[in-house]
Each structure stands twice: as structure tokens, then as C-alpha cells.
Write an enzyme that holds these catalytic residues in place. Structure first.
Site, PDB file in Angstrom:
ATOM      1  N   CYS A 230       0.905  -1.206   0.045  1.00  0.00           N
ATOM      2  CA  CYS A 230      -0.138  -0.138  -0.116  1.00  0.00           C
ATOM      3  C   CYS A 230       0.957   1.260  -0.145  1.00  0.00           C
ATOM      4  O   CYS A 230       2.245   1.087  -0.242  1.00  0.00           O
ATOM      5  CB  CYS A 230      -1.115  -0.286   1.353  1.00  0.00           C
ATOM      6  SG  CYS A 230      -0.043  -0.096   2.749  1.00  0.00           S
ATOM      7  N   ALA A 231       0.377   2.497   0.464  1.00  0.00           N
ATOM      8  CA  ALA A 231       1.234   3.623   0.506  1.00  0.00           C
ATOM      9  C   ALA A 231       2.275   3.433   1.315  1.00  0.00           C
ATOM     10  O   ALA A 231       3.504   4.265   1.082  1.00  0.00           O
ATOM     11  CB  ALA A 231       0.348   4.764   0.866  1.00  0.00           C
TER      12      ALA A 231
END
Length: 479
Positions: free
Chosen positions: A26-27
Site C-alpha cells: 500500500c502507500a
């Protein structure tokens, strides 16, 4: 840092290539599905350069690297483990393990994961719309452009588009999650926002009533679902169920023609006659209840939600809030929950800042400083899992700061024009930047002070790979 070297060192610490079922990111985090987590050397993973923390949650082992770093590590890591393995055996192993992971999750976690999978891909569109609305507010406030100017009219079109077609975006994303045809899901969203149906914003402006259509003895209210969430989610769920049902008895040779026809026709009737109206009532009930709590609590709602939000983040259930926020935004026109979440997030940064100032550990200073700054930008995982939760008491201090900041923005009625953006970037979509700024100071200052006063027990750094002089002397004597 050498990203390729870090990726190479990670594989044996995770139990080897064969122990890694699947990987994504993810980020801020690597998200890994591991066959046997007992083979993981968590301590040595956390000691690797760039790693801000590691933990296991909801059937995944997650390694925090932070924004900008995780994607650079993921690419060589994927090559190391052969992520592009398309063999039937590997795919079946992934499917079996993922099903086992789902069974381990409790119903609340499963529900939150479903909503997260649906709304996270849509967030950039809503964030862009919210930022454009914030720009329009600034243009109004400072007189940068006239409301009748071509620039203002065009920007207004750009900002409202995402909310007008929100059911279409949700329909596509929800159909993918529920196992249906994504384009049929988008069509269902289109049906529920068809120009023939009155945009519900017309009701709020007053003087406009939706037409009634009599069909088979039933009155159908020609009212659209622009800006709604729950009616579309329920309808697309029904659509996917019907599509799977039709595919069971429709012959393969006519499946392409018959199944979509039956699915859209039956879902359209059900949407406008049953599921849509019921979903609208449910959505209005949720919105009304939260609005009542927010309006009558005199800061109590912000105090509680701001203090507890970070605990909810640990469970992963916070992802389900995107659906509630989108529903509130569509029904009310502004988001009063996001400023509270923002206070909780920056408070984690405030507590992390206290650790950065006070700690004597060089490794922790390297982690705490950048992680605290990331929290001020709305990215909290590095500081939560890599710093505050590791020492526990700073996490409690952050909860205190979040509660204080949440109470302040609630009392001063700070709201936002979008979802998904917190911390400093939320200034662009905050309706009251001054009180929002004061709320940030209250949250960060309260968390910093509480974490500093509560204190924490510093971890003792154990020597790695190098023998101490005492150990070496003992071995020589033994020989």
C-alpha cells in the site's frame, strides 16, 4: 539505502521464498501472506535499514517502510520471490491460503475489509473533487473570481462530477469485490443516477417534488441516488447474486446475450422498487443518528472519536468509515467526521515527536522523526507501529491529544469538503482553516505533552552478530 539489498535480505528472514504465498504493498507497507509465520525473524526484520516496524494483522504480515520507500523495495522484492509465477499450482495455493485467512477473520474485520476494497480505489477521485471544492471556497472567500465567470463555472463542474457519478464508481468497484461483472455494476450505478430521475439535491433546494410512476399497481418515486452509498452497495450486491444465479442455468452458447440482459433488467426493477428505497432509508438513518450525536454532544463526540480512532486503526475497521463519510457528504453536503480523524492522526505525530526529542536511541531517532512528519501529512502507520505502539505510553499520549483536538474541532464546527485527506493537506478542504489550525496545535501539543509526562521504558539494544569481549573470553577458556 540499497533497496535491492534490503529486498534480498528480507526473503530469508521471512522463512524463504517458498514461505511467501503472495505479496503486495500500500502507500507505506509491504503486505505479505505467509504460509508459516513461525519461521519469520521479526526482530532482525525490524533492524533492517529503512524498516520502521513489522506486525501481523488479519492474516497478513506487514512491514512498514513508509511512503516513497515501500514501492522501491517492493519491485526487487517481487523479483526475488518470483511474484510473476503464473503456474496453476501457485495460484491454487494462493486461493486456498486466502480462503483460510478469511475464515480466521471475525465478521467485523471481514466487513471492514470488503468496504475497504471497494472504497480505497475510489478515494483519489473524491479527494480531487474535495480539493477543487476547497479551491472554489478560497476563490469565493478572497474574491479571486466571480461566480459567473467561465473559470468558476468550469471548476464547479469539475468538482461536482465525482459526486454526481459516485454510484457509477461504487457500482464498478463493488461488482469487482462481490464477484460480478464490473461493467454491469457501473450500468446499475448509471440507472440509479439516470437523468429521468430527480437529483436529490433538488429536494434540498426546495420547491421541487419527484414524479411518481405507476407500474404493476406500485408507485415508483422517480428520485435519483446521486451522492448516495448504501443504496448502491446493496443493489450491486443483489445484482452480483442474480448474475451468478443466471449463469447456473443459462446455456454457455447464449450466456453472453442472455445473462447480462436478465441481470440488468431484473436488477433495475429491484433497485427502483425495493432495494434502492430501503437503502435510502437506511442511509438516512445512519446519517441522522450520527448528526444527532455530533450536534447534541457539545464536543463529546469529538472527544470520544478523536481518542478512540487510533485504536480503531489498529483493527483495520477504520477503512469502513469511508462509506459512512461518503454517505454523509452526499446527504449533508459536508464531512464533519474527517476533521476528528485528522486530529487523531496528527496527535500520533505529536507523540512521535516527543519520542524523537527525548529518546537516546539513534535507531529510534532515525525512525521517529520522519514518521512523525509523515503523520502530519496524514500517514500514521509508521509512527503508530514503529514508534508509539512499540513503547505503548506514547500511544496513550497520542490518544489524549486526539481526544482534545477532536473536541475542539467539534465545538467549533470544523468540517471538510471531501474524504481521505487529513493532517496538513486537509487545509485545502477545511471550511474553517483558522480553527482547524488551532485544533492541530491542540492535538499535537496535547499529545507531545502527555507522551513526555507519561514517559516510556527505552529498549535495551542487544549486540547483533558481534560477540562481546566477555563472551569471547568465556569461549577461549572453555577451549
Amino acid at each position: 539505502m540499497d533497496h535491492k539489498q534490503i529486498a534480498k535480505e528480507l526473503v530469508p528472514l521471512l522463512g524463504g521464498k517458498d514461505n511467501i504465498i503472495s505479496a503486495s504493498h500500500c502507500a507505506t507497507r509491504l503486505r505479505l501472506v505467509i504460509d508459516d509465520e513461525s519461521q519469520i525473524n521479526k526482530q532482525e526484520i525490524e533492524d533492517l535499514e529503512g524498516v520502521k516496524g513489522a506486525f501481523s494483522s488479519s492474516g497478513q504480515f506487514q512491514i512498514i517502510f513508509g511512503t516513497g520507500t515501500v514501492n522501491k523495495v517492493f519491485q526487487p522484492f517481487a523479483e526475488e520471490i518470483g511474484l510473476d509465477d503464473e503456474s496453476a499450482e501457485h495460484k491454487q495455493k494462493q486461493m486456498d491460503h486466502n480462503e483460510a485467512v478469511k475464515k480466521k477473520m471475525n465478521p467485523v474485520s471481514r466487513f471492514a475489509k470488503v468496504l475497504s476494497n471497494i472504497f480505497v480505489p475510489i478515494i483519489p477521485a473524491i479527494v480531487a473533487a474535495g480539493m477543487l471544492m476547497g479551491l472554489l471556497n478560497l476563490m469565493n472567500r478572497f474574491g479571486w473570481a466571480d461566480g459567473d465567470s467561465s473559470l468558476y463555472i468550469l471548476l464547479d463542474m469539475f468538482s461536482s462530477a465525482a459526486f454526481i457519478i459516485l454510484p457509477i464508481l461504487i457500482g464498478y468497484s463493488a461488482a469487482r469485490e462481490f464477484g460480478g461483472n464490473t461493467y454491469l455494476g457501473a450500468v446499475v450505478g448509471g440507472i440509479m443516477t439516470h437523468p429521468t430521475l430527480l437529483n436529490p439535491w433538488g429536494l434540498q433546494e426546495g420547491g421541487v417534488e419527484p414524479e411518481m410512476l405507476n407500474f404493476a399497481g406500485m408507485n415508483i418515486e422517480l428520485l435519483g441516488y446521486q451522492g448516495t452509498v448504501i443504496p448502491v452497495l446493496l443493489t450491486v450486491y443483489v445484482m452480483c447474486w442474480l448474475e451468478k444465479l443466471f449463469r447456473k442455468f443459462v446455456p454457455n452458447m447464449v450466456d453472453l446475450l442472455v445473462t447480462p440482459f436478465l441481470t440488468i433488467m431484473s436488477t433495475g426493477f429491484i433497485a427502483l422498487m425495493v432495494v434502492g428505497p430501503l437503502g435510502r432509508l437506511l442511509g438516512e438513518g445512519v446519517t441522522t443518528s450520527l448528526s444527532f450525536l455530533y450536534d447534541s454532544g457539545a464536543g463529546f463526540a469529538g472527544l470520544v472519536f478523536g481518542g478512540l480512532y487510533s485504536l480503531i486503526v489498529l483493527t483495520g475497521v477504520h477503512h469502513s468509515f469511508h462509506a459512512i463519510e461518503a454517505e454523509i457528504l452526499g446527504q449533508v453536503g459536508f464531512n464533519y467526521l474527517l476533521p476528528i480523524w485528522a486530529m487523531a492522526n496528527v496527535a500520533q505525530g505529536g507523540a512521535g515527536l516527543a519520542v524523537w526529542v527525548k529518546t537516546k536511541s539513534k535507531k529510534m531517532k532515525e525512525i521517529a522523526g520522519p514518521s512523525a512528519f509523515a503523520a502530519f501529512l496524514g500517514i500514521t502507520e509508521p509512527v503508530i507501529f514503529g514508534v508509539n505502539l512499540r513503547y505503548r505510553r506514547p500511544f496513550i499520549g497520542a490518544a489524549i491529544g486526539g481526544a482534545l483536538g477532536g473536541a475542539y474541532v467539534t465545538i467549533t464546527n470544523v468540517t471538510a469538503n471531501g474524504i481521505g485527506v487529513t493532517g496538513l493537506p486537509m487545509f485545502a478542504i477545511a471550511n474553517d482553516p483558522v480553527n482547524y489550525a488551532i485544533g492541530l496545535l491542540v492535538a499535537v501539543g496535547g499529545a507531545f505533552t502527555a507522551a513526555w509526562l507519561l514517559g516510556w521504558q527505552e529498549e535495551e539494544q542487544q549486540p547483533k552478530k558481534e560477540e562481546t569481549k566477555t563472551e569471547k573470553d568465556s569461549e577461549e577458556k572453555a577451549v
